[in-house]
Structure formats: structure tokens, C-alpha cells
Enzyme design. Structure first.
Site, PDB file in Angstrom:
ATOM      1  N   LYS A 151       0.873  -1.174   0.000  1.00 48.12           N
ATOM      2  CA  LYS A 151       0.000   0.000   0.000  1.00 48.12           C
ATOM      3  C   LYS A 151       0.910   1.224   0.000  1.00 48.12           C
ATOM      4  O   LYS A 151       1.650   1.460   0.962  1.00 48.12           O
ATOM      5  CB  LYS A 151      -0.897   0.000   1.240  1.00 48.12           C
ATOM      6  CG  LYS A 151      -1.771   1.219   1.323  1.00 48.12           C
ATOM      7  CD  LYS A 151      -2.587   1.250   2.599  1.00 48.12           C
ATOM      8  CE  LYS A 151      -2.964   2.668   2.928  1.00 48.12           C
ATOM      9  NZ  LYS A 151      -3.564   2.844   4.232  1.00 48.12           N
ATOM     10  N   ALA A 196      -9.362   5.262   4.847  1.00 48.29           N
ATOM     11  CA  ALA A 196      -9.076   6.381   5.757  1.00 48.29           C
ATOM     12  C   ALA A 196     -10.284   7.287   6.016  1.00 48.29           C
ATOM     13  O   ALA A 196     -11.041   7.615   5.112  1.00 48.29           O
ATOM     14  CB  ALA A 196      -7.920   7.242   5.256  1.00 48.29           C
ATOM     15  N   GLY A 197     -10.422   7.652   7.273  1.00 49.16           N
ATOM     16  CA  GLY A 197     -11.438   8.627   7.665  1.00 49.16           C
ATOM     17  C   GLY A 197     -12.788   8.027   8.025  1.00 49.16           C
ATOM     18  O   GLY A 197     -13.694   8.757   8.431  1.00 49.16           O
ATOM     19  N   GLY A 214      -7.608   8.992  10.378  1.00 51.98           N
ATOM     20  CA  GLY A 214      -7.830   9.116  11.812  1.00 51.98           C
ATOM     21  C   GLY A 214      -8.842  10.178  12.203  1.00 51.98           C
ATOM     22  O   GLY A 214      -9.107  10.374  13.386  1.00 51.98           O
ATOM     23  N   THR A 262      -8.645   3.338  12.652  1.00 47.51           N
ATOM     24  CA  THR A 262      -8.949   4.079  13.873  1.00 47.51           C
ATOM     25  C   THR A 262     -10.374   3.852  14.375  1.00 47.51           C
ATOM     26  O   THR A 262     -10.596   3.785  15.596  1.00 47.51           O
ATOM     27  CB  THR A 262      -8.722   5.595  13.630  1.00 47.51           C
ATOM     28  OG1 THR A 262      -7.438   5.764  13.039  1.00 47.51           O
ATOM     29  CG2 THR A 262      -8.783   6.380  14.919  1.00 47.51           C
TER      30      THR A 262
END
Ligand SMILES: CC(=O)[C@@H](O)[C@H](O)COP(=O)(O)O
Length: 255
Positions: free
Chosen positions: A96, A183-184, A157, A206
């Protein structure tokens, strides 16, 4: 099945391995998630005994495909060096690509990401770049030969969920390789929405590792990804401006 390069997976949820309260919780959460692909930052590996990176030691690694990531890289050259290290340790030939261009937002550097992807593809890696939700950049990465595209939902995050569903849907619509929203993601609704938009998978960390109950959240994310995919395959109804009655009106006499 989710097909990335030569590999096939039945789970469409990819899970990060960082920031869990303990390695026991990490193991339980990974198992509850049903994920088959686990990502981790190569910089966390113990390069002096690479056969067993200690932050993964609780996991039965034979059950998972590892997706090392180049977190920490700020240039293409750094990302390539990190990727080579991961490959040399024998963990996996997938990488990645994560080249960060801004310390505050942790958003990817598009130019360095493109350069890194090109160099790694030439070296025979299976390349999955983390990218912004830029539609043209996603196309360019696919044209280079990347095996999947990983646009961010929002900053890493942040838990803000999908900030630009329109762009994501454009990326998904035009892609001929898997699109994995990365992500997010903040909660199960975000993961389900990504899948309903037609994404091939979701990568998150996260939202699970930082949840009050990471194991329960991992299970929730598994179900959300499955539900979102089912909803996408089932075909949602179009949104309308005005109401239309749910019960058939035919045969009703008006008094
Ligand atoms: C683990 C990993 O690869 C992260 O860099 C990834 O982008 C996940 O982001 P979230 O932590 O926001 O889910």
C-alpha cells in the site's frame, strides 16, 4: 469475491493493525472483523527478526494476507525503499503506497504517489496506492497499472466519514480495478455508504482500534460492509422529490 492482482478474498473489509489498546484486543478485533487483509506500517517491523514482527505476534499470520504500507514516506524514493524492505522480509508482494504530503492533514502527495507507484510497478509489486478523492489522479494511477485504487474518505484518523461522495462515485464509476475506500471512516454507516456507492472494499483502522469496544465495532464494521455491498447489488430506489404512496391505489373507490 474481491480480486486484487492474483489474489482473491471473500471479505471486503481491510483492517489496520495499529493503535489497539492491547495485542489481545487487536487479535479479537481482527477475528471479529472477518478481514482477510491486514495492513501495517513497515516502519513498525522489527527488521532484526523479520520473521515475526512483534506487533502482529498474537495473530495466526497464515490466516491473513499482509498488506505492508509505506507510512512515514514523504517522497517516492522513500516509499520505494520501504516497499523493498517489506518484500525482502518475505511478508508479501502487495504494497500500500502511502506518501504523505502534509503533516497536518496527512493527505497524500499526488505527484510523489504517482512516481512511487510507477517505480514499484516496474519492480513487479502489486501496488495499491492511497490517494485523495481526485478523479483524474485515480484514473492516472489505474492507467499506470495499479492493481487497486484507495481513495480517502476523509483525513486519516479523523473519523469524518465520506466528505465527497460525488467524487468517490465518479472514481468508482470509471474504475476497472478495485476501488477500496481508505481512511477517515468513523462508524458503520460510513462503511456501508462506501459500499452502497459501489466501492469494492473499505480499509479502516482508527474507527475500530479507537472505539470504546473495538471488538464489537469490528463486528459492526463487518456487518456494515456486507450490508452495504448487498444493498449495492440489490439496487437502491432512486431518490424522488415528492412522495409516492407505498400501497397500491388500483381498485380503491373514492367515496
Ligand atoms: C492503517 C492505515 O493504513 C491507515 O493509514 C489507514 O489510512 C486507515 O485510516 P483510518 O485510521 O482513518 O481508518
Amino acid at each position: 469475491m474481491l480480486k486484487i492482482g492474483p489474489y482473491e478474498f471473500s471479505s471486503r473489509l481491510l483492517l489496520g493493525t495499529g493503535k489497539y489498546p492491547s495485542l489481545d484486543v487487536q487479535k479479537e478485533a481482527v477475528e471479529a472483523s472477518g478481514a482477510e487483509i491486514l495492513t501495517f506500517a513497515v516502519r513498525r517491523m522489527n527488521i532484526f527478526s523479520p520473521e515475526q514482527p512483534n506487533f502482529l505476534e498474537q495473530l495466526d499470520l497464515s490466516k491473513y494476507k499482509l498488506l505492508p504500507n509505506t507510512a512515514g514516506a514523504k517522497t517516492a524514493e522513500e516509499a520505494v525503499r520501504i516497499a523493498r524492505l517489506a518484500k525482502a522480509s518475505g511478508l508479501c508482494d502487495m504494497i500500500k503506497v502511502e506518501v504523505i504530503g502534509c503533516d497536518k492533514t496527512l493527505l497524500p502527495d499526488p505527484i510523489e504517489t504517482l512516481k512511487a507507484a510507477e517505480m514499484l510497478l516496474e519492480e513487479g509489486f502489486i501496488v495499491l496506492p492511497y490517494t485523495s478523492d481526485d478523479v483524474v489522479l485515480a484514473k492516472r494511477l489505474e492507467e499506470l497499472g495499479c492493481h487497486a485504487i484507495m481513495p480517502g474518505a476523509s483525513p486519516i484518523g479523523s473519523g469524518q466519514g465520506i466528505i465527497n461522495p460525488l467524487n468517490l462515485s465518479f472514481i468508482i464509476e470509471q474504475a476497472n480495478v478495485p476501488v477500496i475506500v481508505d481512511a477517515g471512516i468513523g462508524g458503520p454507516a460510513d462503511a456501508a455508504l462506501a459500499m452502497e456507492l459501489g466501492a469494492d472494499g473499505v480499509l479502516l483502522n482508527t474507527a475500530v482500534s479507537g472505539a470504546a469496544d473495538p471488538v464489537k465495532m469490528a463486528k459492526a464494521m463487518k456487518l456494515a460492509v456486507e450490508a452495504g455491498r448487498l444493498g449495492y447489488e440489490a439496487g437502491r430506489i432512486p431518490k424522488k422529490r415528492y412522495a409516492s404512496a407505498s400501497s397500491p391505489m388500483e381498485g380503491m373507490s373514492v367515496v
